[in-house]
Scaffold this active site. Structure first.
Site: not given
Ligand code: GLC
Length: 643
Positions: A313, A316, A426
């Site tokens: 996670d 990015e 999300d």
């Protein structure tokens, strides 16, 4: 037929695994304008544009402008341009009914920096690809059909990742289950409800002070034994791994990373300090071979404790702030002190504070040591998450080559599909996000991400029982089936709702469908085929089918048409041929009806889910079990629709 065109000096991404020599002749089909840094395609009135991975706004991407720029943005609303991934593969196609037999065209833009896809946004009939730097490899694919182009493309990017079989079972997640006892309770409650479950996810709070590859011993005492205790119950624990490494003296991973010089650095040679969950952190340079190997080997710490799956996670990478930018913001705030904040300065002030996270300038502050070159991060931004997943995937191949390990990631780029799956980040407990989940699947499959899904029930915002039920009626058909929700939102484990039996019936149906789901998945991987696809991919000449954006084929044999509207007791469904509808209330209680090609209103109460079987096809159904491993293939019965 695939042609590769090289513009400028592209940065290699390793997304394509088959060597294709660049064309010497200029690009055709797309019109290149080197000054405008643009490729242009003039769309016909009926052209549909498929692809672009997990982006927002439907299966047909026409009519919006998308930015390939991996972003940590939890508001997946219609006005957005980027989500967590860049999957720059698209197909332009149109229905052949009565037309000129126009053939579809595929395009893959291999550029790890920012690329903008203006697909009929500025001009409804023009598809422009605009490059920040015109340094890219562009692959143009001609083929007989959309599926043929998908197959050709998937062939050049290499085989998609296959997870262990248990990963097709139901998984329960929450940010966060804070203690081992809380997890025991989840497992106990699912057992009491008789609802199948194969995995429980560990979100950031299992770590000690959010430090990767550590365990909070107070909350999870004797972790290794706990993993074993759960495994004895048939439950796999799946921990999260975040991209940022906490800056803290005495933390071995931080210290090693510093010593070996594996963290991303700024122009002046100082290590970049960016804050994520643990506060000040450093980013491992996943693009550097040695750093990637080093970080990958750390997964062994948890593998050795019996862990068999992970989710990557914040890769990015998400940046809450960098210490450099924060200092600038504080200086700026000081300059407003004592000032009358008028209309202009008020909004400026507000913007200054709001700009601290994921700030574009921060992505220009650090560098990678990539394939022998020092490259500024923004030029390769979109392959950062991919290389974190690759770190894990390559490590699993070294550490346990004969075992499949579950791995899926939030951020991705084509190439990462060989090392893991993805989840769509999300989302929110919104009805429209059920439809978004459905519509994200074909684009993901086209670009190789077959093991994929979204947070069932929605991550942010408060869920309601009917929404979670309807969402589950879609998710039972998708490879990654995980219920997840954010801290502070209403709890949404299935056993917390009123109609527990209704949820059990749905999850039972998922387990009964496993033989079909697994075969369809393996076929999609082995034959570079689609797992979930729109009707038009199969019914090429049926113009009505080309206009259906809320139904999917799951493999070749069955079609689904989930209800995604609050309070609706059914919906219209288009059948592209005569089909047999099975309306399930449970795996034992269902009715069958043959329906003619055309539009039908299908009544499906909250406890019902309809599956449509194609003529000449059959649907195998196993006796459901509480765990994937306990499904007995000998119990399979078939519902068929004989030709
Ligand atoms: C990110 C992830 C989410 C997770 C949270 C805390 O927002 O997308 O799934 O629960 O971080 O780790």
């Amino acid at each position: 037929m695939i042609k590769k065109y090289r513009f400028g000096n592209p940065i290699p991404t390793d997304s394509v695994v088959i060597d294709i020599a660049p064309e010497t002749a200029p690009i055709t089909i797309f019109e290149a304008d080197e000054t405008a840094k643009r490729l242009r395609y003039n769309l016909d009135k009926k052209d549909v544009v498929y692809g672009l991975g997990e982006t927002i706004r439907g299966i047909n991407k026409r009519g919006w402008i998308y930015d390939s720029w991996n972003s940590d943005d939890p508001n997946h609303s219609e006005d957005k341009h980027s989500l967590y991934a860049s999957q720059n593969f698209l197909i332009i196609a149109s229905c052949n009914e009565g037309a000129t037999n126009k053939k579809p065209i595929g395009i893959y833009v291999d550029d790890p920096g920012r690329v903008t896809f203006d697909i009929g946004y500025t001009d409804i009939d023009v598809f422009d690809i605009i490059f920040e730097d015109f340094d890219a490899d562009v692959y143009v694919i001609e083929g007989e059909s959309v599926l043929d182009i998908v197959k050709q493309f998937r062939h050049i990017i290499g085989k998609s990742y296959i997870p262990p079989k248990w990963a097709f079972g139901f998984g329960q997640c929450r940010w966060s289950y804070m203690t081992a006892d809380e997890i025991r309770e989840v497992v106990r409650e699912y057992k009491k409800a008789g609802i199948p479950l194969d995995s429980v996810y560990l979100d950031i709070d299992y770590m000690y002070r959010y430090k990767d590859f550590t365990i909070d011993e107070a909350a999870f005492p004797d972790f290794e034994n706990f993993v074993k205790e759960m495994k004895d119950e048939g439950i796999h624990l799946v921990p999260i791994i975040d991209a940022g490494v906490k800056v803290e003296d005495g933390y071995d991973i931080y210290e090693e990373g510093m010593e070996k010089d594996y963290f991303c650095k700024k122009e002046n040679g100082e290590v970049l300090t960016a804050a994520v969950w643990p506060g000040r952190s450093h980013f491992p340079d996943f693009l550097n071979d040695d750093a990637r190997k080093w970080f990958g080997d750390k997964y062994k710490i948890l593998l050795d404790m019996g862990i068999e799956g992970f989710w990557n996670d914040m890769n990015e990478p998400a940046i809450f702030y960098t210490t450099d930018h924060l200092a600038e913001v504080f200086d700026k705030i000081d300059s407003y002190k004592g000032k009358n904040l008028d209309i202009q300065s008020f909004f400026e002030f507000k913007g200054t504070v709001a700009s601290i996270d994921n700030n574009i300038e921060d992505y220009k502050r650090f560098y990678h040591d990539y394939k022998g070159q020092k490259i500024r991060h923004d030029k390769v931004h979109n392959i950062f998450g991919y290389n974190m997943t690759r770190a894990a995937g390559e490590a699993f191949e070294r550490i346990c080559p004969d075992k499949r390990i579950l791995m899926f990631s939030r951020s991705s780029y084509i190439g990462a599909h060989r090392y893991g799956g993805v989840w769509c980040g999300d989302n929110l407990s919104w009805w429209s996000h059920i439809l978004l989940n459905l519509q994200q699947m074909p684009g993901l499959n086209m670009s190789g991400f077959v093991f994929s899904g979204a947070d069932v029930g929605g991550f942010g915002a408060d869920a309601t029982e009917d929404l979670v039920m309807r969402w589950t009626q879609l998710a039972i058909f998708l490879p990654l089936f995980r219920n997840h929700s954010a801290m502070g939102t209403r709890r949404q484990e299935y056993y917390r709702f009123k109609d527990i039996q209704g949820f059990k019936n749905l999850v039972d149906l998922r387990y009964a469908l496993i033989p079909y789901i697994y075969d369809t998945f393996m076929n999609a991987v082995e034959n570079d085929a689609m797992y979930a696809m729109p009707l038009s991919f199969i019914y090429e000449n049926d113009e009505r089918a080309w206009n259906v954006y809320d139904q999917l084929f799951i493999g070749d044999s069955i079609m689904i048409a989930p209800v995604y509207t609050q309070n609706a007791e059914g919906r219209y469904v288009y059948l592209p041929e005569d089909m047999k509808m099975i309306r399930f209330r449970s795996t034992e209680d269902y009715d069958e009806e043959v329906l003619e090609k055309g539009d039908h209103y299908i009544q499906t109460g909250l406890n019902e889910v309809a599956i449509f079987i194609r003529k000449g096809h059959k649907l195998p159904l196993a006796q459901p079990a509480m765990r994937i491993a306990d499904i007995d293939e000998k119990t399979i019965k078939e519902i068929s629709y004989l030709a």
